[in-house]
Every structure is written in C-alpha cells, then in structure tokens.
Design a protein around this motif. Structure first.
Motif, PDB file in Angstrom:
ATOM      1  N   PHE A 173       0.829  -1.206   0.000  1.00 20.63           N
ATOM      2  CA  PHE A 173       0.000   0.000   0.000  1.00 20.63           C
ATOM      3  C   PHE A 173       0.869   1.264   0.000  1.00 20.63           C
ATOM      4  O   PHE A 173       0.467   2.280  -0.560  1.00 20.63           O
ATOM      5  N   GLU A 174       2.047   1.159   0.615  1.00 20.47           N
ATOM      6  CA  GLU A 174       2.939   2.330   0.582  1.00 20.47           C
ATOM      7  C   GLU A 174       3.375   2.637  -0.847  1.00 20.47           C
ATOM      8  O   GLU A 174       3.383   3.793  -1.278  1.00 20.47           O
ATOM      9  N   LEU A 175       3.708   1.582  -1.588  1.00 21.12           N
ATOM     10  CA  LEU A 175       4.114   1.803  -2.990  1.00 21.12           C
ATOM     11  C   LEU A 175       2.966   2.406  -3.795  1.00 21.12           C
ATOM     12  O   LEU A 175       3.167   3.313  -4.599  1.00 21.12           O
ATOM     13  N   LEU A 176       1.754   1.899  -3.557  1.00 23.63           N
ATOM     14  CA  LEU A 176       0.595   2.424  -4.302  1.00 23.63           C
ATOM     15  C   LEU A 176       0.269   3.856  -3.895  1.00 23.63           C
ATOM     16  O   LEU A 176      -0.149   4.669  -4.717  1.00 23.63           O
ATOM     17  N   ALA A 177       0.497   4.138  -2.609  1.00 17.70           N
ATOM     18  CA  ALA A 177       0.195   5.497  -2.124  1.00 17.70           C
ATOM     19  C   ALA A 177       1.184   6.518  -2.686  1.00 17.70           C
ATOM     20  O   ALA A 177       0.898   7.703  -2.734  1.00 17.70           O
ATOM     21  N   GLN A 178       2.355   6.019  -3.106  1.00 18.84           N
ATOM     22  CA  GLN A 178       3.366   6.944  -3.641  1.00 18.84           C
ATOM     23  C   GLN A 178       3.184   7.225  -5.131  1.00 18.84           C
ATOM     24  O   GLN A 178       3.794   8.122  -5.686  1.00 18.84           O
ATOM     25  N   THR A 179       2.357   6.403  -5.790  1.00 20.17           N
ATOM     26  CA  THR A 179       2.176   6.639  -7.229  1.00 20.17           C
ATOM     27  C   THR A 179       0.742   7.086  -7.481  1.00 20.17           C
ATOM     28  O   THR A 179      -0.174   6.700  -6.756  1.00 20.17           O
ATOM     29  N   SER A 180       0.588   7.914  -8.507  1.00 21.96           N
ATOM     30  CA  SER A 180      -0.758   8.418  -8.783  1.00 21.96           C
ATOM     31  C   SER A 180      -1.593   7.295  -9.398  1.00 21.96           C
ATOM     32  O   SER A 180      -1.060   6.296  -9.856  1.00 21.96           O
ATOM     33  N   GLY A 181      -2.875   7.499  -9.373  1.00 26.88           N
ATOM     34  CA  GLY A 181      -3.763   6.514  -9.985  1.00 26.88           C
ATOM     35  C   GLY A 181      -4.896   6.140  -9.059  1.00 26.88           C
ATOM     36  O   GLY A 181      -5.050   6.693  -7.966  1.00 26.88           O
ATOM     37  N   PHE A 182      -5.658   5.199  -9.529  1.00 23.43           N
ATOM     38  CA  PHE A 182      -6.890   4.818  -8.856  1.00 23.43           C
ATOM     39  C   PHE A 182      -6.691   4.335  -7.413  1.00 23.43           C
ATOM     40  O   PHE A 182      -7.510   4.587  -6.543  1.00 23.43           O
ATOM     41  N   TYR A 183      -5.579   3.629  -7.182  1.00 22.02           N
ATOM     42  CA  TYR A 183      -5.406   3.006  -5.863  1.00 22.02           C
ATOM     43  C   TYR A 183      -4.760   3.923  -4.823  1.00 22.02           C
ATOM     44  O   TYR A 183      -4.618   3.538  -3.680  1.00 22.02           O
ATOM     45  N   ARG A 184      -4.337   5.079  -5.232  1.00 17.01           N
ATOM     46  CA  ARG A 184      -3.565   5.938  -4.339  1.00 17.01           C
ATOM     47  C   ARG A 184      -4.332   6.297  -3.059  1.00 17.01           C
ATOM     48  O   ARG A 184      -3.875   6.002  -1.955  1.00 17.01           O
ATOM     49  N   LYS A 185      -5.494   6.901  -3.225  1.00 13.09           N
ATOM     50  CA  LYS A 185      -6.247   7.388  -2.066  1.00 13.09           C
ATOM     51  C   LYS A 185      -6.642   6.250  -1.131  1.00 13.09           C
ATOM     52  O   LYS A 185      -6.525   6.329   0.079  1.00 13.09           O
ATOM     53  N   ARG A 186      -7.141   5.171  -1.743  1.00 13.88           N
ATOM     54  CA  ARG A 186      -7.591   4.064  -0.894  1.00 13.88           C
ATOM     55  C   ARG A 186      -6.413   3.404  -0.163  1.00 13.88           C
ATOM     56  O   ARG A 186      -6.572   2.927   0.956  1.00 13.88           O
ATOM     57  N   SER A 187      -5.232   3.412  -0.803  1.00 15.21           N
ATOM     58  CA  SER A 187      -4.059   2.855  -0.122  1.00 15.21           C
ATOM     59  C   SER A 187      -3.682   3.733   1.067  1.00 15.21           C
ATOM     60  O   SER A 187      -3.324   3.233   2.137  1.00 15.21           O
ATOM     61  N   GLU A 188      -3.787   5.049   0.855  1.00 12.78           N
ATOM     62  CA  GLU A 188      -3.482   5.961   1.963  1.00 12.78           C
ATOM     63  C   GLU A 188      -4.432   5.704   3.135  1.00 12.78           C
ATOM     64  O   GLU A 188      -4.030   5.721   4.300  1.00 12.78           O
ATOM     65  N   ARG A 189      -5.697   5.460   2.791  1.00 11.22           N
ATOM     66  CA  ARG A 189      -6.679   5.207   3.866  1.00 11.22           C
ATOM     67  C   ARG A 189      -6.356   3.922   4.611  1.00 11.22           C
ATOM     68  O   ARG A 189      -6.431   3.858   5.834  1.00 11.22           O
ATOM     69  N   ILE A 190      -5.972   2.891   3.869  1.00 13.01           N
ATOM     70  CA  ILE A 190      -5.621   1.623   4.529  1.00 13.01           C
ATOM     71  C   ILE A 190      -4.405   1.828   5.424  1.00 13.01           C
ATOM     72  O   ILE A 190      -4.369   1.354   6.563  1.00 13.01           O
ATOM     73  N   LEU A 191      -3.417   2.566   4.906  1.00 12.34           N
ATOM     74  CA  LEU A 191      -2.196   2.788   5.702  1.00 12.34           C
ATOM     75  C   LEU A 191      -2.527   3.497   7.013  1.00 12.34           C
ATOM     76  O   LEU A 191      -1.953   3.179   8.056  1.00 12.34           O
ATOM     77  N   ARG A 192      -3.479   4.435   6.943  1.00 12.09           N
ATOM     78  CA  ARG A 192      -3.877   5.128   8.184  1.00 12.09           C
ATOM     79  C   ARG A 192      -4.503   4.137   9.161  1.00 12.09           C
ATOM     80  O   ARG A 192      -4.272   4.192  10.358  1.00 12.09           O
ATOM     81  N   LEU A 193      -5.294   3.216   8.626  1.00 13.74           N
ATOM     82  CA  LEU A 193      -5.935   2.227   9.498  1.00 13.74           C
ATOM     83  C   LEU A 193      -4.933   1.218  10.062  1.00 13.74           C
ATOM     84  O   LEU A 193      -5.135   0.664  11.135  1.00 13.74           O
ATOM     85  N   LEU A 194      -3.868   1.004   9.322  1.00 11.69           N
ATOM     86  CA  LEU A 194      -2.884   0.019   9.768  1.00 11.69           C
ATOM     87  C   LEU A 194      -1.963   0.565  10.866  1.00 11.69           C
ATOM     88  O   LEU A 194      -1.316  -0.196  11.561  1.00 11.69           O
ATOM     89  N   LYS A 195      -1.916   1.904  10.967  1.00 14.02           N
ATOM     90  CA  LYS A 195      -0.998   2.507  11.947  1.00 14.02           C
ATOM     91  C   LYS A 195      -1.492   2.288  13.367  1.00 14.02           C
ATOM     92  O   LYS A 195      -2.675   2.269  13.615  1.00 14.02           O
TER      93      LYS A 195
END
Lengths: 341, 196
Positions: free
Chosen positions: A319-341
């Motif tokens: 999810f970190e890799l996806l959050a660093q690149t633009s595209g469809f999965y970026r925002k949702r990956s950021e949200r998951i990362l917040r939940l994982l913290k």
C-alpha cells in the motif's frame, strides 16, 4: 431542457477541470488565446478518443440494440420519476464551491461503511443508562473530566472576552457555552467510539476495501482475448462466479504462455475470490513486481491478500508503494495505511 | 480528479451522491458533446441529452437486479446516442409539419456548425503531423493518464514526458493557428463567432 443556469455551471466546472490537469506548469507558458484554443483541442480529443474506445467495445452493438427498447419505454412513460429528475438537476447545478457538500457526503458514507451509527446509538443508550442510574467509576471519571475541561475552557473564554462584555452579553455566553458543551460532548463521544474500536482489524479492512475485479471483461486493457479461447472462456467463468472453472482456465492459459502477466494476475484474483490467499500471493507477487499492465492492480490485491494472511508488514509495503504513485489506488491505499498505523 | 470504477459509479448513483454526477459530467460530457455536434446538434443539445440519458440510466440502475453487461461509458454513450437520434427524428417531423421558415438564426447555426466541423478536421490533421512520441503522449494525456503513469507505460522519465507533452502541445497549437482555413475562420469578417 433544464436551461441556461445549468450550462453556466457546466462551463465553470470545465474551466476548473482544465486548469487542474496534472501537468504542472504548462499553463504558464500559454497566452490566453493559446490556452483557449488548447482547451478546445483538449475537449475535442478527449471526446474523440472516448468515442473511439466506445466504438471498439465489443459490447457496443449489442448494447446499442438493447437500449433502444429502454429508451422507447422511457419515452412512452409520461410520468417520470420526479426524485431522479430533481437529483440530477440539483447535482448538475451545484456550484463547484459546494465541496463541503461532497465532504459531508463522504463523511456520511464513511459513517455508513464503519457502521458508526449503530455503534454510536449503542453508546448513547449505555451512556444515558449510566447517567440515570448510579453509574460506574469510569463513567463518573469521564463525566468529571469532560465537565471539568469544559468549565476550564469556558473560564478561559470568559477571561478573554472581558467582564464588561460578559455582563452585556450573558445570554450569548450561555448559548456559546451550551454550544461548546454539545460540541465537546460530540467530540467526546466520537473519541470514545474511536478509542473503543479496534485500530487494526485486518478482516474488517479487507471486507471494506475488497471488491472483485469487476473490470474484467472482453475489452479489459491489454487482455486481448481474440485468438485465445482458453483465456476468454476463463474470464467468462470468472465473471459468472465459476471460480473453479476459471482457475483451471487461467492455469491452462499460463501453461500456454508462461510469460503472460494477465493470466497470472487473473488467476491470483480468482484465488482471492475463493479465499485461497496463500496461492493468490504466490501468483500476484510476480505480477506486482514486474512492469506491465496489471502491476498496480496486482499490488493492490496482493496487499489485500497479505492483510488476510496477517502479514501486516508486507501488506503495508504494497500500500505504501501504491500510495506513492498516482492513480486509482492511491487514495484508498493511503486510507488503509492510516488504518494500519 | 478521483477515478471511480463502474461499480462505484452505480453504487454512488443509487445512494444519490451528487459528486458522482459531476464526475460523470466532467469525464463524459465531452464525448457526448462531440457525438451530438457531429450529428448536427449544438452544445446545448448535448447537455440536455446527457442529462436525460443519465435519467434513463438512473431509473434502471435503481433496480437492484440491474447489472452492467458492458462498460458504463459504452452504456451511457449508447443511451445518449439513441436518445439524440430519436430526438432528431422528432425534430425533423416537427420541421416538416410546421414548414419552418429559414431565418438568420438558422443561417448562423449552420455556419457555426460548419466552422466547428472544419476546426475539428484541422485539429485531427495537424495532430497527425506531430512526431510519434508527442502524439502518443498527448493521446495518453487525453485518456486521463498522469505524467507518471505515461512515463511508466512508455518507459520514459517523468521529466521527459512533461517536456515532450509541452512541446507537442505548443507545436499543435502553432500548427492549428497557422492553418490557412483556421486563419480564415478566425478572421474578424470570417464566419466563426464561437469556437464551440
């Protein structure tokens, strides 16, 4: 049909959209005339390539025939759904500055998704029960903490406003006090709800974010099924939910073309659909780590599969890799990362 | 702009979330406008058709048993195309019935339509003359890909993609502006009033 005011807003939004393209800096070198011309060219080609895409869609001719009856039904029905008409009219006339409405909608959606309404209802019930009864020590302590904090805040506010203003506007102060009491209670309640919710619940995160790869169709990106009947029929089986048959089909397609990233990806997501997460990881890992059409999709589903197998570190990596690149999965990956913290 | 999957669009429409309507309008109105104007309509007609097309789709989408059998984009296009075609038939019938007299406004509409068609032809011709890399980058840009995605897809660096896109864009604008027919359209005494 719905007139000039709608059109004005369409134009406004289009101007804002053109101005916010993700090629920073390019507008600066254009004169007004060139900018207007490029806007026109831009709009033309976006429409042109979209139409080209639609007309190359194998489902196009069938859909075109299907919608004919749909339209004649609609046109023969003189009483249309007023609610739909109103919803679209309002949606299309909303000013771009109505971002807050969007924010509220998103918040409401999050509340629905997290089932916060039900949880908060339960908490309120319990809180009121404790308030009316004797209440336990913890409730008492929370009550004291919040009322004490509020009193402190109120005192500070009063000192700031000064005595004279306090005398002349005591009604206002009281209203402000009540308002802040209500606000603080809500904040307190949200804090309580959040603090009692588990921070890391992989199953919950998975079910919230997982959805089958619905884009799989005859026309999906580079999935050129022409001349590859095995893959085509496996895709059909996947779409119909016949995962066992799909698995066999995709496996055969891999044997026919071992380098095919699409077959491996599709087999991987089929395994996820079958709750076979370890096998899904084996398949998706290779696809996610090589450049291709399905790299990002594979990484997304790989991350979800790792979540399900309890490998938080590996999931976070994806999810970190996806959050660093633009595209469809970026925002949702950021949200998951917040939940994982 | 946040991207939505087809299933997300359907779900959001079912939940009456306005932002997805605005998203659809941003994303697909150019396509509908081009289709309608190519079939003799105006930009205003396109907006009406787009809205009515969405209404038809929403009535169907509200039915929980509704399932997309193709891309949302294809479905929307088909609905709007059919709707516009049936609207043309009705208009023609109305014109015949009232034997509408040709007035100045009609002349203006016609001239504007011809100018738009000519402009579009110029855009296409001049786009074809760009170098292949510039053409590919612009095409992907119009397909809503970010510079990073384009760079990943084509194997170029992010900086190169941005530079090439700017160059291709500048060249295309210059070529269009230098086109003799475009100059004719844009002359004050020329026929084009609004390039839309």
């Amino acid at each position: 049909m719905k007139g000039q005011d709608i059109n004005r807003n369409f134009n406004l939004r289009e101007e804002q959209r053109i101005g916010s393209r993700s090629f920073p800096g390019y507008d600066m070198i254009l004169t007004d005339e060139d900018s207007a011309l490029f806007k026109k060219i831009n709009e033309y080609f976006r429409g042109y390539f979209d139409i080209e895409d639609v007309k190359n869609d194998p489902s196009y001719s069938k859909t075109r025939d299907d919608v004919k009856s749909m339209i004649s039904d609609y046109q023969s029905n003189t009483v249309h759904n007023q609610e739909i008409e109103e919803f679209l009219r309002v949606s299309l006339t909303l000013e771009a500055s109505d971002v807050k409405i969007e924010d509220i909608s998103q918040i409401k959606q999050e509340i629905r998704q997290s089932n916060l309404n039900e949880i908060s209802k339960e908490w309120i019930k319990e809180w009121q029960k404790n308030k009316n009864g004797e209440g336990d020590k913890k409730t008492e302590e929370i009550r004291e903490f919040i009322t004490g904090s509020l009193k402190q805040a109120e005192n500070k506010a009063e000192i700031k406003r000064g005595t004279s203003e306090k005398k002349s506007g005591s009604g206002k102060v009281r209203i402000a006090g009540y308002t802040s009491l209500v606000a603080a209670s809500i904040i307190g309640l949200i804090f309580l709800i959040r603090s009692f919710q588990p921070f890391y619940n992989p199953d919950k995160i998975f079910s919230r974010f997982y959805e089958p790869f619905s884009a799989v169709s005859d026309v999906t990106r580079s999935l050129n099924t022409v001349g590859n009947e095995t893959l085509k029929s496996a895709v059909d089986s996947y779409r119909e939910g016949n995962y066992q048959v799909a698995t066999a089909g995709f496996s055969e397609a891999i044997l026919n073309d071992p380098a095919s990233g699409s077959s491996r990806f599709l087999l991987g997501i089929t395994y996820i659909a079958m709750n076979e997460f370890s096998q899904a990881i084996d398949m998706l890992d290779g696809v996610a780590n090589q450049q291709g059409d399905y790299t990002k999709d594979a990484r997304w589903y790989l991350g979800l599969a790792y979540l399900k197998t309890g490998n938080k570190a590996k999931a976070s990596e994806c999810f970190e890799l996806l959050a660093q690149t633009s595209g469809f999965y970026r925002k949702r990956s950021e949200r998951i990362l917040r939940l994982l913290k | 702009m946040k991207e939505y999957t087809d299933s997300e669009i359907i779900e959001c429409l079912r939940n009456r979330q306005s932002y997805v309507v605005r998203y659809l309008s941003d994303k697909y109105l150019p396509m509908i406008r081009l289709m309608v104007t190519q079939l003799g309509g105006t930009s205003e007609d396109a907006k009406d058709i787009f809205q009515e097309g969405l209404m038809i789709m929403l009535e169907k989408i509200d039915n929980k048993e509704f399932a997309l059998t193709c891309k949302f984009k294809t479905f929307l296009y088909c609905v709007c195309e059919n709707l516009w075609k049936s609207s043309i038939v009705k208009r023609k019938a109305a014109i015949n019935y009232f034997n509408r007299r040709v007035n100045d406004d009609d002349d203006n509409d016609f001239t504007e339509m011809m100018d738009n068609r000519l402009c579009e032809e110029i855009f296409r011709d001049e786009f074809e003359k760009l170098d292949p890399v510039g053409k590919t980058i612009l095409k992907l840009y119009w397909e809503e890909m970010s510079p990073q995605e384009i760079a990943d897809k084509l194997g170029y660096s992010y900086g190169y993609v941005r530079k090439k896109k700017c160059e291709a864009q500048t060249e295309l604008i210059a070529r269009v502006k230098e086109h003799p027919d475009y100059k004719k359209i844009m002359r004050p005494e020329g026929s084009l009033k609004v390039v839309r």
